[in-house]
Design an enzyme around this catalytic site. Sequence first.
Site: not given
Ligand code: FES
Length: 77
Positions: A23, A43, A52
């Site tokens: 995890k 993401c 990010c």
């Molecule tokens: Fe994953 Fe920006 S939210 S790179």
Amino acid sequence: FLPKKKKQRDSLINLKIQKENPKVVNEIDIEDLKITNVCYCRCWRSKTFPVCDKSHIKHNELTGDNVGPLILKKKIR
Ligand code: FES
């Protein structure tokens, strides 16, 4: 018709980050933030995960998804 295992693989969110761990958990102490704004990846495509790196833009273009970062803002006292 796809076998159940194949269907589950196709729905993976995390494709390559810390796959050796059962995890992935990141803990950030807000008091340690040195800057006022920090963007954290949601993401799972960032090369600087958990921060990010704007990889979500390419991911959204390629997939039609609409994901973006969690932005933490720190007030300066
Ligand atoms: Fe994953 Fe920006 S939210 S790179």
